[in-house]
Design a protein around this motif. Structure first.
Motif, PDB file in Angstrom:
ATOM      1  N   GLU A  33       0.811  -1.222   0.000  1.00  0.00           N
ATOM      2  CA  GLU A  33       0.000   0.000   0.000  1.00  0.00           C
ATOM      3  C   GLU A  33       0.843   1.271   0.000  1.00  0.00           C
ATOM      4  OE1 GLU A  33      -2.831  -0.515   3.158  1.00  0.00           O
ATOM      5  OE2 GLU A  33      -3.971  -2.003   2.012  1.00  0.00           O
ATOM      6  N   GLU A  39      -6.321  -0.396  -1.389  1.00  0.00           N
ATOM      7  CA  GLU A  39      -6.406  -0.882  -0.014  1.00  0.00           C
ATOM      8  C   GLU A  39      -6.751  -2.358  -0.101  1.00  0.00           C
ATOM      9  OE1 GLU A  39      -6.139   0.488   3.134  1.00  0.00           O
ATOM     10  OE2 GLU A  39      -5.335   2.307   2.239  1.00  0.00           O
ATOM     11  N   THR A  75     -13.583   3.259   0.672  1.00  0.00           N
ATOM     12  CA  THR A  75     -12.314   3.982   0.638  1.00  0.00           C
ATOM     13  C   THR A  75     -12.468   5.257  -0.181  1.00  0.00           C
ATOM     14  OG1 THR A  75     -11.524   2.774  -1.305  1.00  0.00           O
ATOM     15  CG2 THR A  75     -10.965   1.851   0.869  1.00  0.00           C
ATOM     16  N   GLN A  76     -11.611   6.185   0.070  1.00  0.00           N
ATOM     17  CA  GLN A  76     -11.730   7.505  -0.547  1.00  0.00           C
ATOM     18  C   GLN A  76     -11.739   7.448  -2.077  1.00  0.00           C
ATOM     19  OE1 GLN A  76      -8.676  10.215   0.652  1.00  0.00           O
ATOM     20  NE2 GLN A  76      -9.505  11.910  -0.521  1.00  0.00           N
ATOM     21  N   GLY A  80     -10.635  -0.320  -2.870  1.00  0.00           N
ATOM     22  CA  GLY A  80     -10.541  -1.451  -1.963  1.00  0.00           C
ATOM     23  C   GLY A  80     -10.610  -2.777  -2.705  1.00  0.00           C
ATOM     24  N   ASP A 153      -3.851   5.165   5.689  1.00  0.00           N
ATOM     25  CA  ASP A 153      -4.120   3.734   5.612  1.00  0.00           C
ATOM     26  C   ASP A 153      -5.563   3.561   6.077  1.00  0.00           C
ATOM     27  OD1 ASP A 153      -3.718   1.067   5.234  1.00  0.00           O
ATOM     28  OD2 ASP A 153      -2.436   0.790   6.990  1.00  0.00           O
ATOM     29  N   GLU A 154      -6.475   3.422   5.128  1.00  0.00           N
ATOM     30  CA  GLU A 154      -7.891   3.474   5.438  1.00  0.00           C
ATOM     31  C   GLU A 154      -8.466   2.187   6.039  1.00  0.00           C
ATOM     32  OE1 GLU A 154     -10.310   5.727   2.435  1.00  0.00           O
ATOM     33  OE2 GLU A 154      -8.460   5.518   1.276  1.00  0.00           O
ATOM     34  N   LEU A 155      -7.877   1.064   5.694  1.00  0.00           N
ATOM     35  CA  LEU A 155      -8.383  -0.219   6.181  1.00  0.00           C
ATOM     36  C   LEU A 155      -7.259  -0.964   6.885  1.00  0.00           C
ATOM     37  CD1 LEU A 155     -10.421  -1.253   3.011  1.00  0.00           C
ATOM     38  CD2 LEU A 155     -11.334  -0.381   5.164  1.00  0.00           C
TER      39      LEU A 155
END
Length: 162
Positions: A33, A39, A75-76, A80, A153-155
């Motif tokens: 990532e 993600e 996710t932005q 994902g 780091d979204e997830l």
């Protein structure tokens, strides 16, 4: 026959994916990532419960449920990707959010699943998981050239055991 596999494979997750393997997968996802905008979430389930078996829930249907439950779609940049493994069915499914799914052909995802399955069939679960993470990462890098992660780091990177 499927119900028997699910009854007897329920405890196999920790045996096939011990803490050392989970650590290796987590580090591979984190490193991946940093190089690409996707993600990646890795989820492993030993077996389905009796209600799901009774309803004849497929591994693909369950992967979509897990994708939603783990909010991989949230996710932005819609980047994902879920790698879902259902041990009792010997199934590997990849579900991608619309930002990536629009660019990556289903046959490319299937090639990643086949690569992982080759390793898993010989009992090399860590190698198969790491090969899958690397292949997904390479696909994202290829379809999003010049884009890097490195941001938020979204997830979670830690594999999810269901």
């Amino acid at each position: 026959m499927r119900a028997l596999r699910h009854l007897f494979d329920a405890g196999s997750v920790r045996r096939r994916f011990p803490p050392r393997t989970l650590d290796a997968i987590q580090h591979a996802i984190a490193a991946s990532e940093q190089r690409q905008p996707g993600e990646i979430v890795f989820a492993v389930e030993g077996a389905l419960g009796l209600p799901a078996l009774w309803r004849r829930r497929s591994a693909r249907e369950r992967a979509h449920e897990v994708f939603a439950h783990l909010r991989v779609w949230n996710t932005q940049h819609d980047t994902g990707v879920l790698i879902y493994v259902l041990l009792a069915d010997r199934a590997i499914e990849i579900v991608a959010d619309r930002g990536i799914a629009a660019r990556v052909d289903a046959s490319q995802w299937q090639a990643v699943c086949d690569l992982m399955r080759q390793h898993f069939s010989t009992g090399h679960y860590e190698a198969g998981a790491l090969a899958g993470v690397a292949a997904v990462s390479a696909l994202i890098e290829h379809h999003f050239p010049g884009c890097t992660g490195g941001g938020s780091d979204e997830l979670p990177n830690r594999p999810v055991l269901l």
